[in-house]
Design a protein around this motif. Structure first.
Motif, PDB file in Angstrom:
ATOM      1  N   MET A 166       1.869  -4.894   1.532  1.00 37.53           N
ATOM      2  CA  MET A 166       0.962  -3.912   0.934  1.00 37.53           C
ATOM      3  C   MET A 166       0.530  -4.387  -0.453  1.00 37.53           C
ATOM      4  SD  MET A 166       1.009  -1.826   3.426  1.00 37.53           S
ATOM      5  CE  MET A 166       0.070  -0.464   2.811  1.00 37.53           C
ATOM      6  N   PRO A 167      -0.618  -3.890  -0.942  1.00 35.11           N
ATOM      7  CA  PRO A 167      -1.020  -4.238  -2.311  1.00 35.11           C
ATOM      8  C   PRO A 167       0.052  -3.794  -3.307  1.00 35.11           C
ATOM      9  CG  PRO A 167      -2.809  -3.138  -1.141  1.00 35.11           C
ATOM     10  CD  PRO A 167      -1.590  -3.034  -0.271  1.00 35.11           C
ATOM     11  N   GLU A 168       0.162  -4.523  -4.409  1.00 32.98           N
ATOM     12  CA  GLU A 168       1.207  -4.255  -5.416  1.00 32.98           C
ATOM     13  C   GLU A 168       1.169  -2.829  -5.946  1.00 32.98           C
ATOM     14  OE1 GLU A 168       3.364  -6.500  -7.353  1.00 32.98           O
ATOM     15  OE2 GLU A 168       2.970  -8.320  -6.224  1.00 32.98           O
ATOM     16  N   ASP A 169      -0.021  -2.212  -6.011  1.00 27.69           N
ATOM     17  CA  ASP A 169      -0.122  -0.862  -6.576  1.00 27.69           C
ATOM     18  C   ASP A 169      -0.068   0.235  -5.509  1.00 27.69           C
ATOM     19  OD1 ASP A 169      -2.578  -1.514  -5.491  1.00 27.69           O
ATOM     20  OD2 ASP A 169      -3.752  -0.604  -7.104  1.00 27.69           O
ATOM     21  N   TRP A 170       0.342  -0.100  -4.290  1.00 25.61           N
ATOM     22  CA  TRP A 170       0.424   0.878  -3.207  1.00 25.61           C
ATOM     23  C   TRP A 170       1.502   1.908  -3.515  1.00 25.61           C
ATOM     24  CZ3 TRP A 170      -2.983   1.367   0.624  1.00 25.61           C
ATOM     25  CH2 TRP A 170      -2.682   2.257   1.665  1.00 25.61           C
ATOM     26  N   LYS A 171       1.226   3.152  -3.220  1.00 25.30           N
ATOM     27  CA  LYS A 171       2.183   4.242  -3.434  1.00 25.30           C
ATOM     28  C   LYS A 171       2.864   4.573  -2.114  1.00 25.30           C
ATOM     29  CE  LYS A 171       0.826   5.080  -7.704  1.00 25.30           C
ATOM     30  NZ  LYS A 171       0.835   3.808  -8.353  1.00 25.30           N
ATOM     31  N   GLY A 172       4.175   4.615  -2.141  1.00 29.93           N
ATOM     32  CA  GLY A 172       4.937   5.001  -0.956  1.00 29.93           C
ATOM     33  C   GLY A 172       5.298   3.838  -0.067  1.00 29.93           C
ATOM     34  N   PHE A 173       5.969   4.191   1.049  1.00 24.08           N
ATOM     35  CA  PHE A 173       6.511   3.192   1.964  1.00 24.08           C
ATOM     36  C   PHE A 173       6.099   3.573   3.385  1.00 24.08           C
ATOM     37  CE2 PHE A 173       9.111   3.651  -1.814  1.00 24.08           C
ATOM     38  CZ  PHE A 173       8.973   2.372  -2.341  1.00 24.08           C
ATOM     39  N   PRO A 174       5.110   2.885   3.945  1.00 25.05           N
ATOM     40  CA  PRO A 174       4.419   3.309   5.165  1.00 25.05           C
ATOM     41  C   PRO A 174       5.245   3.489   6.431  1.00 25.05           C
ATOM     42  CG  PRO A 174       3.213   1.552   4.073  1.00 25.05           C
ATOM     43  CD  PRO A 174       4.513   1.699   3.363  1.00 25.05           C
ATOM     44  N   MET A 175       6.406   2.839   6.572  1.00 26.76           N
ATOM     45  CA  MET A 175       7.173   2.983   7.810  1.00 26.76           C
ATOM     46  C   MET A 175       8.190   4.120   7.762  1.00 26.76           C
ATOM     47  SD  MET A 175       5.899   0.887   9.950  1.00 26.76           S
ATOM     48  CE  MET A 175       7.102   0.824  11.247  1.00 26.76           C
ATOM     49  N   PRO A 182      -2.394   8.214   2.412  1.00 25.75           N
ATOM     50  CA  PRO A 182      -3.431   8.688   1.497  1.00 25.75           C
ATOM     51  C   PRO A 182      -4.786   8.766   2.206  1.00 25.75           C
ATOM     52  CG  PRO A 182      -2.841   6.417   0.983  1.00 25.75           C
ATOM     53  CD  PRO A 182      -1.895   6.892   2.050  1.00 25.75           C
ATOM     54  N   ASP A 183      -5.618   9.711   1.760  1.00 27.75           N
ATOM     55  CA  ASP A 183      -6.949   9.853   2.341  1.00 27.75           C
ATOM     56  C   ASP A 183      -7.860   8.696   1.948  1.00 27.75           C
ATOM     57  OD1 ASP A 183      -6.350  12.245   3.579  1.00 27.75           O
ATOM     58  OD2 ASP A 183      -6.909  13.431   1.833  1.00 27.75           O
ATOM     59  N   PHE A 184      -7.577   8.093   0.793  1.00 26.76           N
ATOM     60  CA  PHE A 184      -8.468   7.066   0.269  1.00 26.76           C
ATOM     61  C   PHE A 184      -7.673   6.083  -0.556  1.00 26.76           C
ATOM     62  CE2 PHE A 184     -12.436   5.391  -1.129  1.00 26.76           C
ATOM     63  CZ  PHE A 184     -12.266   5.026  -2.455  1.00 26.76           C
ATOM     64  N   TYR A 185      -7.960   4.810  -0.399  1.00 32.37           N
ATOM     65  CA  TYR A 185      -7.366   3.793  -1.247  1.00 32.37           C
ATOM     66  C   TYR A 185      -8.454   2.860  -1.707  1.00 32.37           C
ATOM     67  CZ  TYR A 185      -4.678  -0.187  -2.917  1.00 32.37           C
ATOM     68  OH  TYR A 185      -4.190  -1.183  -3.700  1.00 32.37           O
ATOM     69  N   GLU A 186      -8.600   2.715  -3.006  1.00 29.51           N
ATOM     70  CA  GLU A 186      -9.612   1.842  -3.561  1.00 29.51           C
ATOM     71  C   GLU A 186      -8.999   0.483  -3.846  1.00 29.51           C
ATOM     72  OE1 GLU A 186     -12.403   1.493  -7.512  1.00 29.51           O
ATOM     73  OE2 GLU A 186     -11.791   3.456  -6.828  1.00 29.51           O
ATOM     74  N   MET A 187      -9.498  -0.543  -3.159  1.00 30.91           N
ATOM     75  CA  MET A 187      -8.997  -1.899  -3.371  1.00 30.91           C
ATOM     76  C   MET A 187      -9.439  -2.370  -4.739  1.00 30.91           C
ATOM     77  SD  MET A 187      -7.271  -4.349  -2.005  1.00 30.91           S
ATOM     78  CE  MET A 187      -7.314  -4.368  -0.235  1.00 30.91           C
ATOM     79  N   GLN A 188      -8.491  -2.848  -5.522  1.00 30.79           N
ATOM     80  CA  GLN A 188      -8.788  -3.325  -6.859  1.00 30.79           C
ATOM     81  C   GLN A 188      -9.159  -4.800  -6.810  1.00 30.79           C
ATOM     82  OE1 GLN A 188      -8.680  -1.176  -9.558  1.00 30.79           O
ATOM     83  NE2 GLN A 188      -8.372   0.338  -7.941  1.00 30.79           N
ATOM     84  N   ASP A 189     -10.049  -5.190  -7.698  1.00 29.98           N
ATOM     85  CA  ASP A 189     -10.426  -6.589  -7.792  1.00 29.98           C
ATOM     86  C   ASP A 189      -9.252  -7.363  -8.379  1.00 29.98           C
ATOM     87  OD1 ASP A 189     -11.699  -8.987  -7.926  1.00 29.98           O
ATOM     88  OD2 ASP A 189     -13.117  -8.404  -9.492  1.00 29.98           O
ATOM     89  N   ALA A 190      -8.763  -8.363  -7.676  1.00 33.01           N
ATOM     90  CA  ALA A 190      -7.571  -9.100  -8.101  1.00 33.01           C
ATOM     91  C   ALA A 190      -7.875 -10.124  -9.178  1.00 33.01           C
ATOM     92  CB  ALA A 190      -6.942  -9.806  -6.893  1.00 33.01           C
ATOM     93  N   TYR A 191      -9.143 -10.373  -9.498  1.00 32.21           N
ATOM     94  CA  TYR A 191      -9.476 -11.417 -10.458  1.00 32.21           C
ATOM     95  C   TYR A 191     -10.002 -10.859 -11.747  1.00 32.21           C
ATOM     96  CZ  TYR A 191      -8.940 -14.171  -6.303  1.00 32.21           C
ATOM     97  OH  TYR A 191      -8.435 -14.737  -5.171  1.00 32.21           O
TER      98      TYR A 191
END
Length: 191
Positions: A166-175, A182-191
């Motif tokens: 998962m992305p480093e800033d992901w909240k929670g543990f999916p399994m 979450p209803d929405f996750y905004e992918m952050q620009d890694a650069y």
């Protein structure tokens, strides 16, 4: 039997006594050496399972490695469900002993490697930290990271304790079964 390792068998009120699983060869050896563990019986494939407390995991894994369980085939986790515990498991195999009996890389008919499964049970609202087995089995590296990423179980002493899938800033543990997507996750620009 330590509270942290007790099985959930026989939870209904009509159960008069819990059946204690038979101790296998590995459990008997651990008993003879004075190691604290709980026999959990065998799984559907006949693999002996033992439960240990998190603090004793490195010592017991080291002892088993000295007895020939030289390969960490699999490390993972699972969630027992609502109100249940989180579990980290380790499947150890005697691989070198089997390779000595192989001819030209072919396993003798009817032979299978000796295996044992170690389980560490953690209360979901308690401390979710287990000592890493990375120093003993290098293959634990990504497997422990994936277990952290999906279940939130932390591995003390791991050299790379960060998310793997998962992305480093992901909240929670999916399994985890109590995870709310979450209803929405905004992918952050890694650069």
């Amino acid at each position: 039997m330590p509270d942290a390792i007790q099985t959930n068998a026989g939870d209904d009120a009509s159960s008069t006594a819990l059946e204690t699983p038979a101790t296998g060869a590995v459990g008997s050896w651990l008993d003879s050496q004075g190691f604290d563990h709980v026999a959990l019986g065998r799984d559907h494939l006949g693999i002996e399972m033992i439960g240990v407390e998190a603090v004793f995991l490195p010592v017991i894994a080291t002892a088993l490695k000295s007895q020939g369980f030289d390969y960490l085939q699999c490390q993972g986790g699972y969630d027992e469900g609502a109100g249940g515990r989180l579990v980290s498991f380790y499947n150890l195999v005697k691989l070198a002993a089997l390779s000595d009996r192989c001819t030209a890389g072919v396993m003798p008919p009817g032979e299978a490697p000796e295996e044992v499964r170690i389980k560490v049970f953690l209360e979901r609202d308690g401390d979710l930290t287990i000592p890493t087995l990375y120093g003993l089995f290098r293959g634990a590296d990504w497997q422990e990271r994936e277990t952290f990423d999906m279940y939130g179980i932390q591995f003390a002493g791991h050299p790379h304790p960060k998310r793997l899938l998962m992305p480093e800033d992901w909240k929670g543990f999916p399994m985890r079964k109590d995870y709310v997507q979450p209803d929405f996750y905004e992918m952050q620009d890694a650069y």
